[in-house]
Design an enzyme around this catalytic site. Structure first.
Site, PDB file in Angstrom:
ATOM      1  CG  ASP A  11      -0.363  -0.225   2.517  1.00 14.64           C
ATOM      2  OD1 ASP A  11       0.869  -0.392   2.570  1.00 14.64           O
ATOM      3  OD2 ASP A  11      -1.084  -0.240   3.525  1.00 14.64           O
TER       4      ASP A  11
ATOM      5  CE1 TYR B  37       7.680   4.020   0.889  1.00 15.24           C
ATOM      6  CE2 TYR B  37       7.303   5.400  -1.037  1.00 15.24           C
ATOM      7  CZ  TYR B  37       8.028   4.410  -0.386  1.00 15.24           C
ATOM      8  OH  TYR B  37       9.099   3.817  -1.024  1.00 15.24           O
TER       9      TYR B  37
ATOM     10  CG  PHE C  86       8.839   0.117  -4.011  1.00  9.50           C
ATOM     11  CD1 PHE C  86       9.197  -0.249  -2.716  1.00  9.50           C
ATOM     12  CD2 PHE C  86       8.256  -0.828  -4.838  1.00  9.50           C
ATOM     13  CE1 PHE C  86       8.986  -1.538  -2.265  1.00  9.50           C
ATOM     14  CE2 PHE C  86       8.037  -2.129  -4.395  1.00  9.50           C
ATOM     15  CZ  PHE C  86       8.406  -2.491  -3.102  1.00  9.50           C
TER      16      PHE C  86
ATOM     17  CG  HIS D 296       9.352  -5.825   1.001  1.00 11.75           C
ATOM     18  ND1 HIS D 296       9.911  -4.638   1.443  1.00 11.75           N
ATOM     19  CD2 HIS D 296       8.190  -5.483   0.398  1.00 11.75           C
ATOM     20  CE1 HIS D 296       9.113  -3.634   1.115  1.00 11.75           C
ATOM     21  NE2 HIS D 296       8.065  -4.115   0.483  1.00 11.75           N
TER      22      HIS D 296
END
Length: 217
Positions: free
Chosen positions: A60, A62, A73, A182
């Site tokens: 989701d 920031y 990102f 991740h």
């Protein structure tokens, strides 16, 4: 977004989607929600369906002020680069020798065909994961299913447990699926660092007659 509108027409005209948008609009009125409302579908706007080459799935947006911009990102120019993106930059430097300028804005990737898609498209301030039960994942699953039908070979970069669960949606054997941990500081050393996904993705694109991505942009 014309091709996306065609590909997603059924779900966007469904009762489910109208209900979802009603809920989202209400939350924007009542709470502090990111990204800015105009940027919710920015990933689809910047990367038309027919131009997609690589898909990078995030979770989701920031959840702190000024960070979310509708691209997984990515953060706007001038915003401090978050730790996960710092690690993406480190792997890029290790893999391709590319040292990006001091920016976390990945708009240049999106415009070249890198779909930077979060599986949940909104979030509340300081509450990561707050909208994961809202219904966004049904919509973004349909985006992935549409991409699976793409006439050109695509590369799916699935980083982390959440993204890797979406592998089941990619069934067309002509696509390349690359998996790793991740890029978060908590897990990057598991298998993200050294995965060489950027060079592997570009090699695959070139082998299939497609222009590689200039990740320095």
């Amino acid at each position: 977004m014309s091709t996306w509108k065609l590909k997603l027409s059924d779900i966007k005209h469904s009762d489910y989607f109208r209900d979802l948008i009603d809920k989202v609009n209400a939350l924007y009125r009542e709470k502090v929600v990111y990204p800015p409302k105009r940027d919710i579908f920015k990933a689809l706007e910047l990367t038309p369906y027919e131009k997609v080459k690589i898909v990078i799935l995030g979770q989701d947006p920031y959840h702190q002020p000024g960070q979310a911009m509708g691209l997984s990102f990515s953060v706007p120019e001038g915003v401090r680069i978050p730790p996960s993106l710092q690690n993406i930059h480190k792997e890029l430097a290790s893999d391709l020798g590319i040292k990006r300028k001091e920016t976390g804005d990945l708009t240049g990737w999106a415009k070249q065909g890198v779909l930077l898609l979060n599986t949940t498209l909104t979030v509340e301030r300081s509450k990561p994961g707050a909208h994961r039960e809202l219904g966004w994942e049904r919509f973004t699953d349909e985006v992935i299913r549409a991409l699976d039908e793409h006439e050109s070979p695509l590369v799916f970069l699935l980083w982390g447990v959440h993204a890797r669960k979406k592998k089941r949606l990619v069934t067309n054997p002509k696509h390349l699926v690359l998996e790793a941990s991740h890029p978060s500081p908590f897990s990057a050393r598991d298998s993200f660092f050294g995965c060489r996904h950027f060079s592997k993705a570009n090699r695959f694109l070139e082998e299939n007659g497609r222009e590689p991505i200039d990740f320095s942009r």
